[in-house]
Design an enzyme around this catalytic site. Structure first.
Site, mmCIF file in Angstrom:
data_model
loop_
_atom_site.group_PDB
_atom_site.id
_atom_site.type_symbol
_atom_site.label_atom_id
_atom_site.label_comp_id
_atom_site.label_asym_id
_atom_site.label_seq_id
_atom_site.Cartn_x
_atom_site.Cartn_y
_atom_site.Cartn_z
ATOM 1 N N GLY A 126 4.405 12.590 15.867
ATOM 2 C CA GLY A 126 5.830 12.368 15.605
ATOM 3 C C GLY A 126 6.480 13.535 14.883
ATOM 4 O O GLY A 126 7.695 13.555 14.715
ATOM 5 N N HIS A 178 -5.605 14.048 14.160
ATOM 6 C CA HIS A 178 -4.421 14.921 14.102
ATOM 7 C C HIS A 178 -4.666 16.257 14.813
ATOM 8 O O HIS A 178 -3.866 16.706 15.634
ATOM 9 C CB HIS A 178 -4.020 15.218 12.656
ATOM 10 C CG HIS A 178 -3.723 13.990 11.837
ATOM 11 N ND1 HIS A 178 -3.205 12.848 12.370
ATOM 12 C CD2 HIS A 178 -3.863 13.735 10.498
ATOM 13 C CE1 HIS A 178 -3.040 11.942 11.410
ATOM 14 N NE2 HIS A 178 -3.442 12.455 10.273
ATOM 15 N N GLY A 211 0.794 -1.233 0.000
ATOM 16 C CA GLY A 211 0.000 0.000 0.000
ATOM 17 C C GLY A 211 0.822 1.276 0.000
ATOM 18 O O GLY A 211 2.048 1.279 0.109
HETATM 19 P P1 NDP Z 1 -4.140 1.603 0.853
HETATM 20 O O1 NDP Z 1 -5.465 1.907 0.260
HETATM 21 O O2 NDP Z 1 -2.931 1.792 -0.002
HETATM 22 O O3 NDP Z 1 -4.208 0.117 1.419
HETATM 23 C C1 NDP Z 1 -3.096 -0.626 1.906
HETATM 24 C C2 NDP Z 1 -3.173 -2.036 1.370
HETATM 25 O O4 NDP Z 1 -4.320 -2.672 1.929
HETATM 26 C C3 NDP Z 1 -3.348 -2.091 -0.124
HETATM 27 O O5 NDP Z 1 -2.107 -2.102 -0.796
HETATM 28 C C4 NDP Z 1 -4.124 -3.368 -0.319
HETATM 29 O O6 NDP Z 1 -3.180 -4.424 -0.406
HETATM 30 C C5 NDP Z 1 -4.910 -3.527 0.955
HETATM 31 N N1 NDP Z 1 -6.314 -3.095 0.781
HETATM 32 C C6 NDP Z 1 -6.767 -1.932 0.253
HETATM 33 N N2 NDP Z 1 -8.121 -1.893 0.280
HETATM 34 C C7 NDP Z 1 -8.516 -3.064 0.816
HETATM 35 C C8 NDP Z 1 -9.782 -3.616 1.113
HETATM 36 N N3 NDP Z 1 -10.917 -2.953 0.848
HETATM 37 N N4 NDP Z 1 -9.821 -4.840 1.682
HETATM 38 C C9 NDP Z 1 -8.685 -5.506 1.965
HETATM 39 N N5 NDP Z 1 -7.466 -5.021 1.699
HETATM 40 C C10 NDP Z 1 -7.383 -3.820 1.136
HETATM 41 O O7 NDP Z 1 -4.035 2.424 2.213
HETATM 42 P P2 NDP Z 1 -2.873 3.291 2.804
HETATM 43 O O8 NDP Z 1 -1.596 2.562 2.658
HETATM 44 O O9 NDP Z 1 -2.986 4.649 2.278
HETATM 45 O O10 NDP Z 1 -3.319 3.380 4.332
HETATM 46 C C11 NDP Z 1 -3.272 2.267 5.215
HETATM 47 C C12 NDP Z 1 -3.746 2.740 6.582
HETATM 48 O O11 NDP Z 1 -2.932 3.817 7.003
HETATM 49 C C13 NDP Z 1 -5.178 3.282 6.608
HETATM 50 O O12 NDP Z 1 -5.727 2.969 7.863
HETATM 51 C C14 NDP Z 1 -4.993 4.797 6.481
HETATM 52 O O13 NDP Z 1 -6.048 5.516 7.065
HETATM 53 C C15 NDP Z 1 -3.717 4.986 7.273
HETATM 54 N N6 NDP Z 1 -2.945 6.171 6.911
HETATM 55 C C16 NDP Z 1 -2.457 6.335 5.649
HETATM 56 C C17 NDP Z 1 -1.663 7.434 5.347
HETATM 57 C C18 NDP Z 1 -1.061 7.623 3.998
HETATM 58 O O14 NDP Z 1 -0.281 8.581 3.837
HETATM 59 N N7 NDP Z 1 -1.361 6.783 3.024
HETATM 60 C C19 NDP Z 1 -1.322 8.447 6.370
HETATM 61 C C20 NDP Z 1 -1.874 8.156 7.667
HETATM 62 C C21 NDP Z 1 -2.660 7.066 7.906
HETATM 63 P P3 NDP Z 1 -3.452 -5.779 -1.190
HETATM 64 O O15 NDP Z 1 -4.513 -5.548 -2.195
HETATM 65 O O16 NDP Z 1 -2.104 -6.104 -1.784
HETATM 66 O O17 NDP Z 1 -3.824 -6.732 -0.118
HETATM 67 C C1 BG6 Z 2 -3.429 11.218 6.849
HETATM 68 C C2 BG6 Z 2 -4.744 11.460 6.188
HETATM 69 O O1 BG6 Z 2 -3.636 10.789 8.166
HETATM 70 O O2 BG6 Z 2 -2.667 12.420 6.877
HETATM 71 C C3 BG6 Z 2 -4.545 12.015 4.793
HETATM 72 O O3 BG6 Z 2 -5.423 10.220 6.101
HETATM 73 C C4 BG6 Z 2 -3.645 13.224 4.821
HETATM 74 O O4 BG6 Z 2 -5.797 12.341 4.217
HETATM 75 C C5 BG6 Z 2 -2.369 12.911 5.583
HETATM 76 O O5 BG6 Z 2 -3.341 13.571 3.491
HETATM 77 C C6 BG6 Z 2 -1.527 14.161 5.749
HETATM 78 O O6 BG6 Z 2 -0.296 13.841 6.332
HETATM 79 P P1 BG6 Z 2 0.946 14.812 6.137
HETATM 80 O O7 BG6 Z 2 1.969 14.260 7.035
HETATM 81 O O8 BG6 Z 2 1.309 14.721 4.680
HETATM 82 O O9 BG6 Z 2 0.481 16.184 6.487
#
Ligand code: NDP
Ligand code: BG6
Length: 480
Positions: A187, A246, A16
């Site tokens: 952090g 946040h 992800g």
């Molecule tokens: P993604 O949408 O990229 O999901 C991560 C992985 O989870 C995917 O690569 C996929 O892997 C699997 N996935 C996605 N959707 C589903 C689904 N519906 N059911 C089962 N598996 C699924 O999410 P992020 O990496 O952006 O975020 C992961 C967590 O971190 C979330 O809780 C998000 O709120 C949190 N977060 C994200 C931030 C960011 O910058 N992206 C910042 C702060 C928090 P595969 O298909 O290979 O199994």
């Molecule tokens: C994540 C939110 O927690 O923080 C995102 O899910 C948002 O929507 C992100 O973009 C922002 O983080 P930063 O560190 O880039 O300000």
């Protein structure tokens, strides 16, 4: 760190966005600074099919050489990637987690090992994964070595009830002391400095109250669209995605009483006390918005509902501004205006403390001088970390002219040290077992209590957000 038990770092959801862009680069940065406890291995787990080799290629694209002298970076990357392994499988598949178990036992040389499980997955699969990890026998009990720790990303639930239910179910596998609820804003370097700024300097604490402070503003802006995250964001909206976690964490650190000590329990207790004094939000105290088509610096962006991952009739807010009241002796009557928006004119997070005007100010008595603006303390979290205090001065020259100028601390100019990414600090804290920058369960409950009645009202009344153009300053802040 001294050599000790083997440490296995397992990233679930390794394919992800968060894992690739934040977690693996942060682990590599720790490795380059020799902060990973040797011996260690990293395991990626997700449904996407990768071999160890293709997984390493995917990770390598996001690693940077910030902490490695030029000549050594390739060498360090090779060493780091050599310790990364991958297992693919469904999140509820016992066999896949048994496969992970066998691979881990192999590198752990069948000895007791410390294990971190980072759940970088959508919250909808947290429980499946926790149960699968527990069923596969991957979790060690107890706080001492070998330890097992689980890291959960926000949002933790959708309201107080769902958050409690999730916590209850997760507690069947991991006890509270093993649970690290991460909010990466805690952090960030400037946010970590809040405690020091407030309590290690004499000048702020005596004036940090309703007598001297008129209003506090916490503003979070992004000039980005959803970048493929609409499937998640549309179910949560800006109140749950950014404000409930946040920004409320920032508010707690700005408003809390001095903690009794610097340990995790004392800091969490001080924050909980403050959050319990915040009145639950009402709809009249909130402005909600949703971005329409617009542009930022010449680049056009479609409306929120035209994002292919969003429902066409979505009422999900991408902007919210809320006026919070803290009903305690320090803050009664001081509004905390908290604003968060996507699709705005800039990417910026800042805290603005607006002081009261000088009483019976002699410079305001007649029209001879420009009446000075009240002082402001601005704490800029990002970009370009800075803290500045606006003060009124005499302009040099003949006569008396007044102007506001800043006492200005720019981090890049003031400190020669590199500013670590928030995930670097937080991952190191998890490895060291320091929970002071993580969210305790009662803190989470108190944060949900502020938002739950409002969220239910919005859902029941199907409240429509006000439209605003992408790239604008949004539909306005809450002045109710
Ligand atoms: P993604 O949408 O990229 O999901 C991560 C992985 O989870 C995917 O690569 C996929 O892997 C699997 N996935 C996605 N959707 C589903 C689904 N519906 N059911 C089962 N598996 C699924 O999410 P992020 O990496 O952006 O975020 C992961 C967590 O971190 C979330 O809780 C998000 O709120 C949190 N977060 C994200 C931030 C960011 O910058 N992206 C910042 C702060 C928090 P595969 O298909 O290979 O199994
Ligand atoms: C994540 C939110 O927690 O923080 C995102 O899910 C948002 O929507 C992100 O973009 C922002 O983080 P930063 O560190 O880039 O300000």
């Amino acid at each position: 760190m001294a050599a000790g038990k083997h440490t296995s770092i397992v990233v679930i959801g390794a394919s992800g966005d968060l894992a690739r862009k934040k977690i693996f680069p942060a682990l590599f940065a720790l490795y380059c600074q020799r902060l990973l406890p040797d011996p260690w291995h990293v395991f990626g787990f997700a449904r996407t099919e990768f071999t160890d080799a293709t997984f390493r290629e995917a990770i390598a694209q996001h690693l940077t050489c910030r902490y490695s002298p030029d000549g050594e970076c390739d060498l360090r990357m090779g060493e780091f990637l050599g310790r990364c392994r991958y297992v693919s499988g469904a999140y509820d598949a016992r066999d896949a987690f048994l496969d992970l178990y066998l691979k881990m036992r192999d590198v752990e040389q069948h000895q007791p090992a410390n294990r971190m499980f980072y759940l970088a997955i959508p919250p909808s699969v947290f429980l499946d994964v926790a149960h699968a990890i527990g069923d596969a026998g991957l979790v060690a009990c107890g706080q001492r070595e070998p330890w097992s720790r689980v890291v959960l990303e926000k949002p933790f639930g959708k309201d107080r009830a769902t958050s409690d239910a999730l916590a209850h179910a997760l507690a069947q596998v991991f006890v509270e002391d093993q649970t690290y609820r991460i909010d990466h804003y805690l952090g960030k370097e400037v946010i970590q400095n809040l405690l020091v700024l407030r309590f290690a300097n004499l000048v702020f604490e005596p004036i940090w109250n309703r007598q001297y402070i008129e209003r506090v503003e916490i503003v979070w802006k992004e000039d980005l669209s959803l970048a493929g995250r609409g499937g998640y964001f549309d179910q949560y909206g800006i109140l749950r995605d950014v404000m409930q976690n946040h920004l409320i964490q920032i508010l707690a650190l700005v408003a809390m009483e001095p903690p009794a000590r610097l340990d995790a329990a004392s800091i969490a207790s001080a924050k909980v006390e403050t959050l319990r004094s915040v009145a639950p939000l009402e709809l009249a105290e909130v402005v909600l918005g949703q971005y329409q088509a617009g542009e930022v610096r010449g680049q056009s962006f479609p409306a929120y509902v035209d994002d292919p991952t969003v429902r066409k009739d979505s009422r999900t807010p991408t902007f919210a501004s809320a006026r919070l009241k803290i009903n305690n002796a320090r803050w009664e009557g001081v509004p905390f205006v908290v604003t968060a928006g996507k699709g705005l004119d800039a990417r910026m997070t800042e805290i603005r403390i607006r002081f009261r005007p000088v009483a019976a100010n002699m410079f305001c008595r007649d029209d001879v001088y420009t009446c000075p603006e009240p002082n402001q303390l601005v704490i800029r979290v990002q970009p370009d970390e800075a803290i500045y205090l606006s003060l009124t001065h005499k302009v040099p020259g003949m006569g008396l002219r007044l102007q506001a100028r800043n006492l200005d601390l720019q981090y890049k100019a003031a400190f020669s040290e590199l500013i670590p990414d928030a995930y670097e600090s937080l991952l190191l804290d998890i490895l060291r077992g320091d929970r002071s920058l993580f969210i305790r369960h009662d803190e989470l409950q108190a944060a949900w209590d502020i938002f739950t009645p409002l969220l239910h009202t919005i859902d029941q009344q199907q409240t429509s957000p006000q439209p605003y153009a992408f790239g604008s300053s949004g539909p306005g802040s809450s002045s109710a």
